[in-house]
Design a protein around this motif. Structure first.
Motif, short mmCIF file in Angstrom:
data_model
loop_
_atom_site.label_atom_id
_atom_site.label_comp_id
_atom_site.label_asym_id
_atom_site.label_seq_id
_atom_site.Cartn_x
_atom_site.Cartn_y
_atom_site.Cartn_z
N GLN A 254 -19.41 12.20 1.61
CA GLN A 254 -18.38 13.02 1.75
C GLN A 254 -17.27 12.20 1.54
OE1 GLN A 254 -18.72 16.35 1.75
NE2 GLN A 254 -21.00 16.36 1.68
N THR A 304 -26.51 26.62 6.96
CA THR A 304 -25.38 25.84 6.83
C THR A 304 -25.67 24.55 6.03
OG1 THR A 304 -24.97 26.57 9.17
CG2 THR A 304 -23.63 24.77 8.22
N SER A 306 -27.74 24.25 3.39
CA SER A 306 -27.93 24.76 2.19
C SER A 306 -26.49 24.78 1.73
CB SER A 306 -28.63 25.96 2.24
OG SER A 306 -29.77 25.70 2.84
N VAL A 307 -25.54 25.43 2.28
CA VAL A 307 -24.05 25.57 1.86
C VAL A 307 -23.70 24.17 1.40
CG1 VAL A 307 -21.83 26.72 2.39
CG2 VAL A 307 -23.85 27.75 3.09
N VAL A 308 -23.53 23.29 2.60
CA VAL A 308 -22.93 22.00 2.34
C VAL A 308 -23.42 21.19 1.25
CG1 VAL A 308 -22.67 19.89 3.47
CG2 VAL A 308 -22.41 21.85 4.65
N LEU A 310 -25.17 22.50 -1.54
CA LEU A 310 -25.13 23.14 -2.68
C LEU A 310 -23.60 23.19 -3.07
CD1 LEU A 310 -27.56 25.99 -2.43
CD2 LEU A 310 -27.59 23.96 -3.84
N TRP A 311 -22.49 22.73 -2.13
CA TRP A 311 -21.12 22.90 -2.42
C TRP A 311 -20.68 21.74 -3.44
CZ3 TRP A 311 -17.97 26.06 0.21
CH2 TRP A 311 -16.74 26.14 -0.09
N PRO A 312 -20.02 22.34 -4.56
CA PRO A 312 -19.70 21.50 -5.81
C PRO A 312 -18.58 20.50 -5.37
CG PRO A 312 -18.58 23.60 -5.94
CD PRO A 312 -19.40 23.75 -4.69
N ALA A 315 -17.66 18.37 0.58
CA ALA A 315 -17.51 19.81 1.26
C ALA A 315 -16.12 19.79 2.13
CB ALA A 315 -18.56 19.89 2.34
N LEU A 319 -15.82 23.32 6.52
CA LEU A 319 -17.07 23.36 6.36
C LEU A 319 -17.85 22.12 7.06
CD1 LEU A 319 -19.42 25.07 5.39
CD2 LEU A 319 -19.21 23.86 3.22
N ARG A 393 -27.68 14.49 -1.32
CA ARG A 393 -28.12 15.76 -1.57
C ARG A 393 -29.79 16.01 -1.60
NH1 ARG A 393 -23.17 17.66 -5.47
NH2 ARG A 393 -21.96 18.75 -3.83
#
Length: 449
Positions: A254, A304, A306-308, A310-312, A315, A319, A393
């Motif tokens: 990140q 949660t 999944s959102v992180v 898949l975030w382009p 994050a 988030l 990822r």
């Protein structure tokens, strides 16, 4: 049959709270010893002349020993009681940390950390048994959560304060000094802790030839398996994140600074403490829906993540804060597993049941840690210095396999457990639906399924 015993102390009275304070302080010290190497990693690399892989072996070894000791510890707990195991665990951890302070050999250090893990394995289930013996059933759910969150204070103390002591006094003095904390606690445990508020202890003298059958009986109960799978499914993501892969993911994946990553890990610990109190109250009010609460928290964690993932791109910070908080909720959720097991297990077998439940989360954690590491090595053979967000990822998707397996097993054994109670303990299910706790009267020959 169980014979009547004269009650010497009030359930949930002053003596009970004194015993709990001493016992939970021992647990906090155990968590401190378990986490103490986290801030000493760089120093350990130089002291023992080891690689990063060998350093990670310390953590993995402690978890392997901890998990592997749970069934033997459960048997010993039912045989000798909490006081004896707390004393044994304190002695083992104190001597192991003292040896760790003075050794410069990697082999000797490995043995010392293994002994720390063995001593640590004796503590938590012993404290839970004391909670069950000394407090009302309604108090037990909340106190189990509070025990877990107070124990996490040991991890906080093992962070910044121990780091300052290490840099101020050096390796040997720091670890030798913290090992001595166990001495006054050993005296307090020996003098103040009592296994039961009754005249005669509830410790069961299990004959050696009957041990295998007794463990099989406890494991055969669907409530034990429901508790184990609840622990398995909810705990591992938080453990994996906090102990091994969270920091590299935040920094290398990140793009956060070391300080920012450290703050997020601290936020996670703080959230565990807050959510534990809320969850403890909730499960005591709606005991019939405890396993559904666990499933809900697991689904929130998976969503949660999944959102992180898949975030382009990296994050945003908000988030990541949500991620560490939701993931941290898995710690208190895993404590529900012990509460579930208690509804299906009489006091004289609770040590074995808790030991079997406690295996779940740590087995899942070890398997997930290993799976993530293997995937990262396959994606980036050059090593940790070259890991990218794309690598993380893919690797962190290994968690979904364990979440899916765990949720399926929770739903499976929830049905079996409800049917089990309806068949053998009529009225228990209806009582729990009304918010009343169920106190198990004792095993009979049909309890193991």
């Amino acid at each position: 049959m169980t014979t009547a015993r004269a009650q010497l102390h009030d359930i949930g009275g002053r003596r009970a709270w004194v015993i709990w304070v001493v016992a939970v302080t021992v647990y906090m010290l155990a968590v401190f010893h378990r986490s103490s190497l986290g801030v000493a990693g760089l120093i350990a690399l130089d002291r023992f002349s080891i690689t990063g892989t060998e350093l990670a072996f310390f953590t993995v070894l402690q978890l392997v020993v901890y998990a592997g000791m749970q069934v033997p510890v459960g048997v010993l707990l039912d045989r000798y009681g909490s006081r004896a195991l707390l004393i044994s665990g304190l002695v083992m951890m104190t001597l192991a940390q003292l040896a760790f302070a003075f050794t410069t050999s990697f082999g000797a250090a490995v043995v010392a950390r293994a002994l720390v893990g063995a001593g640590d394995a004796m503590v938590f289930v012993s404290v839970l048994r004391l909670v069950s013996a000394w407090f009302l059933v309604r108090q037990g759910s909340m106190l189990a959560q509070v025990t877990g969150l107070v124990g996490q204070m040991g991890a906080i103390i093992a962070a910044a304060p121990l780091s300052l002591v290490l840099h101020e006094f050096g390796w040997t003095k720091a670890f030798a000094g913290v090992s001595m904390i166990g001495v006054p606690l050993l005296v307090a445990t020996a003098c103040l802790v009592k296994d039961s508020p009754y005249e005669r202890s509830e410790v069961v003298r299990v004959k050696v030839r009957a041990l295998a059958n007794s463990v099989r009986l406890v494991w055969g109960n669907p409530g034990t398996r429901l508790g184990m799978w609840s622990h398995f499914t909810s705990q591992f993501s938080m453990t994996v994140f906090a102990l091994l892969w969270g920091y590299p993911f935040l920094v290398a994946g990140q793009g956060l600074t070391s300080r920012e990553a450290g703050v997020l890990l601290t936020v996670m610990t703080a959230w565990v403490m807050v959510s534990g109190v809320v969850l403890g109250r909730l499960v005591s009010v709606v005991p019939f829906y405890r396993s559904w609460i666990v499933v809900g928290i697991v689904l929130a964690i998976a969503t949660t993540w999944s959102v992180v993932l898949l975030w382009p791109g990296p994050a945003p910070m908000w988030l990541l804060v949500v991620l560490v908080c939701v993931t941290g909720s898995g710690g208190p959720a895993s404590m529900v597993g012990f509460d579930l097991a208690r509804s299906f297990t009489p006091a004289e077998s609770l040590g074995r049941a808790n030991g079997l439940v406690n295996i779940g989360g740590f087995v899942a954690s070890l398997a997930t840690m290993a799976a993530i590491g293997v995937i990262l090595d396959l994606l980036e053979p050059r090593g940790a210095d070259f890991y990218t967000l794309a690598d993380f990822r893919v690797a962190l998707c290994a968690q979904y396999a364990f979440w899916a397996l765990g949720v399926v097993q929770i739903l499976r054994y929830r049905r079996s457990a409800v049917a089990h109670l309806e068949r053998l303990h009529p009225g228990a299910v209806e009582a729990m639906k009304r918010g009343e706790p169920f106190v198990h009267p004792g095993f009979n020959d049909r309890e193991g399924v």
